[in-house]
Scaffold this motif. Sequence first.
Motif, mmCIF file in Angstrom:
data_model
loop_
_atom_site.group_PDB
_atom_site.id
_atom_site.type_symbol
_atom_site.label_atom_id
_atom_site.label_comp_id
_atom_site.label_asym_id
_atom_site.label_seq_id
_atom_site.Cartn_x
_atom_site.Cartn_y
_atom_site.Cartn_z
ATOM 1 N N GLY A 9 0.958 -1.265 0.028
ATOM 2 C CA GLY A 9 -0.111 -0.200 -0.072
ATOM 3 C C GLY A 9 0.820 1.263 -0.042
ATOM 4 O O GLY A 9 0.455 2.303 -0.810
ATOM 5 N N TRP A 10 1.934 1.370 0.838
ATOM 6 C CA TRP A 10 2.829 2.422 0.810
ATOM 7 C C TRP A 10 3.547 2.754 -0.546
ATOM 8 O O TRP A 10 3.748 3.872 -1.114
ATOM 9 C CB TRP A 10 3.681 2.468 1.979
ATOM 10 C CG TRP A 10 3.260 2.794 3.358
ATOM 11 C CD1 TRP A 10 2.844 1.813 4.362
ATOM 12 C CD2 TRP A 10 3.120 4.047 3.653
ATOM 13 N NE1 TRP A 10 2.285 2.636 5.439
ATOM 14 C CE2 TRP A 10 2.626 4.028 4.970
ATOM 15 C CE3 TRP A 10 3.404 5.324 2.977
ATOM 16 C CZ2 TRP A 10 2.304 5.348 5.757
ATOM 17 C CZ3 TRP A 10 2.964 6.454 3.755
ATOM 18 C CH2 TRP A 10 2.549 6.619 5.197
ATOM 19 N N TRP A 11 3.926 1.513 -1.045
ATOM 20 C CA TRP A 11 4.508 1.489 -2.405
ATOM 21 C C TRP A 11 3.474 2.039 -3.540
ATOM 22 O O TRP A 11 3.979 2.925 -4.358
ATOM 23 C CB TRP A 11 5.110 0.161 -2.756
ATOM 24 C CG TRP A 11 5.870 0.229 -4.043
ATOM 25 C CD1 TRP A 11 7.059 0.484 -4.431
ATOM 26 C CD2 TRP A 11 5.230 -0.522 -5.040
ATOM 27 N NE1 TRP A 11 7.406 0.315 -5.674
ATOM 28 C CE2 TRP A 11 6.264 -0.237 -6.323
ATOM 29 C CE3 TRP A 11 4.014 -1.220 -5.590
ATOM 30 C CZ2 TRP A 11 6.169 -0.693 -7.676
ATOM 31 C CZ3 TRP A 11 3.827 -1.688 -7.091
ATOM 32 C CH2 TRP A 11 4.944 -1.558 -7.712
ATOM 33 N N LEU A 12 2.375 1.644 -3.576
ATOM 34 C CA LEU A 12 1.430 2.194 -4.435
ATOM 35 C C LEU A 12 1.231 3.662 -4.182
ATOM 36 O O LEU A 12 0.980 4.472 -5.067
ATOM 37 C CB LEU A 12 0.159 1.138 -4.468
ATOM 38 C CG LEU A 12 0.359 -0.051 -5.120
ATOM 39 C CD1 LEU A 12 -1.120 -0.649 -4.803
ATOM 40 C CD2 LEU A 12 0.604 -0.040 -6.318
ATOM 41 N N ALA A 13 1.046 3.899 -2.864
ATOM 42 C CA ALA A 13 0.582 5.424 -2.528
ATOM 43 C C ALA A 13 1.732 6.276 -3.077
ATOM 44 O O ALA A 13 1.616 7.396 -3.507
ATOM 45 C CB ALA A 13 0.380 5.460 -1.234
ATOM 46 N N THR A 14 3.091 5.950 -2.842
ATOM 47 C CA THR A 14 4.197 6.663 -3.309
ATOM 48 C C THR A 14 4.377 6.892 -5.001
ATOM 49 O O THR A 14 4.660 7.897 -5.433
ATOM 50 C CB THR A 14 5.461 6.170 -2.591
ATOM 51 O OG1 THR A 14 5.697 4.914 -3.059
ATOM 52 C CG2 THR A 14 5.606 6.402 -1.238
ATOM 53 N N ARG A 15 3.906 5.604 -5.585
ATOM 54 C CA ARG A 15 3.944 5.739 -6.893
ATOM 55 C C ARG A 15 2.926 6.600 -7.570
ATOM 56 O O ARG A 15 3.165 7.333 -8.450
ATOM 57 C CB ARG A 15 3.948 4.340 -7.345
ATOM 58 C CG ARG A 15 4.267 3.991 -8.556
ATOM 59 C CD ARG A 15 4.108 2.436 -8.904
ATOM 60 N NE ARG A 15 3.208 2.316 -10.063
ATOM 61 C CZ ARG A 15 2.550 1.466 -10.564
ATOM 62 N NH1 ARG A 15 2.842 0.179 -9.573
ATOM 63 N NH2 ARG A 15 2.156 1.223 -11.517
ATOM 64 N N ALA A 16 1.854 6.735 -6.778
ATOM 65 C CA ALA A 16 0.593 7.460 -7.255
ATOM 66 C C ALA A 16 0.975 8.827 -7.046
ATOM 67 O O ALA A 16 0.652 9.805 -7.897
ATOM 68 C CB ALA A 16 -0.738 6.952 -6.543
ATOM 69 N N ALA A 17 1.538 9.143 -6.006
ATOM 70 C CA ALA A 17 1.854 10.627 -5.627
ATOM 71 C C ALA A 17 2.897 11.283 -6.442
ATOM 72 O O ALA A 17 2.701 12.119 -7.009
ATOM 73 C CB ALA A 17 2.418 10.796 -4.043
ATOM 74 N N ARG A 18 3.857 10.394 -6.894
ATOM 75 C CA ARG A 18 4.781 10.860 -7.985
ATOM 76 C C ARG A 18 4.209 11.037 -9.127
ATOM 77 O O ARG A 18 4.510 12.043 -10.012
ATOM 78 C CB ARG A 18 5.983 9.675 -7.835
ATOM 79 C CG ARG A 18 7.125 10.267 -8.937
ATOM 80 C CD ARG A 18 8.361 9.278 -8.963
ATOM 81 N NE ARG A 18 8.968 9.549 -7.688
ATOM 82 C CZ ARG A 18 9.528 8.476 -7.142
ATOM 83 N NH1 ARG A 18 9.889 7.187 -7.655
ATOM 84 N NH2 ARG A 18 10.359 8.681 -5.828
ATOM 85 N N ALA A 19 3.326 10.228 -9.646
ATOM 86 C CA ALA A 19 2.539 10.530 -10.906
ATOM 87 C C ALA A 19 1.764 11.536 -10.802
ATOM 88 O O ALA A 19 1.719 12.221 -11.762
ATOM 89 C CB ALA A 19 1.900 9.006 -11.379
ATOM 90 N N SER A 20 1.098 11.885 -9.811
ATOM 91 C CA SER A 20 0.182 13.052 -9.791
ATOM 92 C C SER A 20 1.236 14.286 -9.654
ATOM 93 O O SER A 20 0.568 15.467 -10.328
ATOM 94 C CB SER A 20 -0.796 13.107 -8.694
ATOM 95 O OG SER A 20 -0.066 13.063 -7.538
ATOM 96 N N ARG A 21 2.225 14.436 -9.083
ATOM 97 C CA ARG A 21 3.132 15.572 -9.039
ATOM 98 C C ARG A 21 3.706 15.737 -10.601
ATOM 99 O O ARG A 21 3.860 16.687 -11.014
ATOM 100 C CB ARG A 21 4.176 15.236 -8.051
ATOM 101 C CG ARG A 21 5.198 16.549 -8.001
ATOM 102 C CD ARG A 21 6.167 16.211 -6.679
ATOM 103 N NE ARG A 21 6.021 14.610 -6.234
ATOM 104 C CZ ARG A 21 7.275 13.978 -5.920
ATOM 105 N NH1 ARG A 21 8.149 14.762 -5.588
ATOM 106 N NH2 ARG A 21 6.981 12.803 -5.420
ATOM 107 N N ALA A 22 4.067 14.766 -11.442
ATOM 108 C CA ALA A 22 4.444 14.765 -12.479
ATOM 109 C C ALA A 22 3.245 15.323 -13.424
ATOM 110 O O ALA A 22 3.799 16.191 -14.375
ATOM 111 C CB ALA A 22 5.098 13.277 -13.057
#
Length: 101
Positions: free
Chosen positions: A66-79
């Motif tokens: 869950g943490w891995w997916l959350a950080t991946r999603a946050a990075r994608a939204s920031r990009a």
Amino acid sequence: MLKLLAILRSIFLVFIVGYTVRATPFIGEVSRTFDEQYARCATGLGLLLRAAWIAIAWIAFETAIGWWLATRAARASRAAKLGVDVPKGGGEPPFAPPGHR
């Protein structure tokens, strides 16, 4: 990925419930001696402890995913907000221009 985790979660839930029911001593069983009763309780307790640790390991695994997916999603939204590719980190920082004298 989320659908796969939901399927794995359901399979694990069925497994851990079945394992725990199998480990639980039945109420209808009558022990003839204290030693027999102690042996049944000790065996059941060992299996229940194992089921608890398996459940804790699963919770830790799901938390890490869950943490891995959350950080991946946050990075994608920031990009997506910036409209450019955000570097993944690491490497050296860019050089600063020389100072004025």
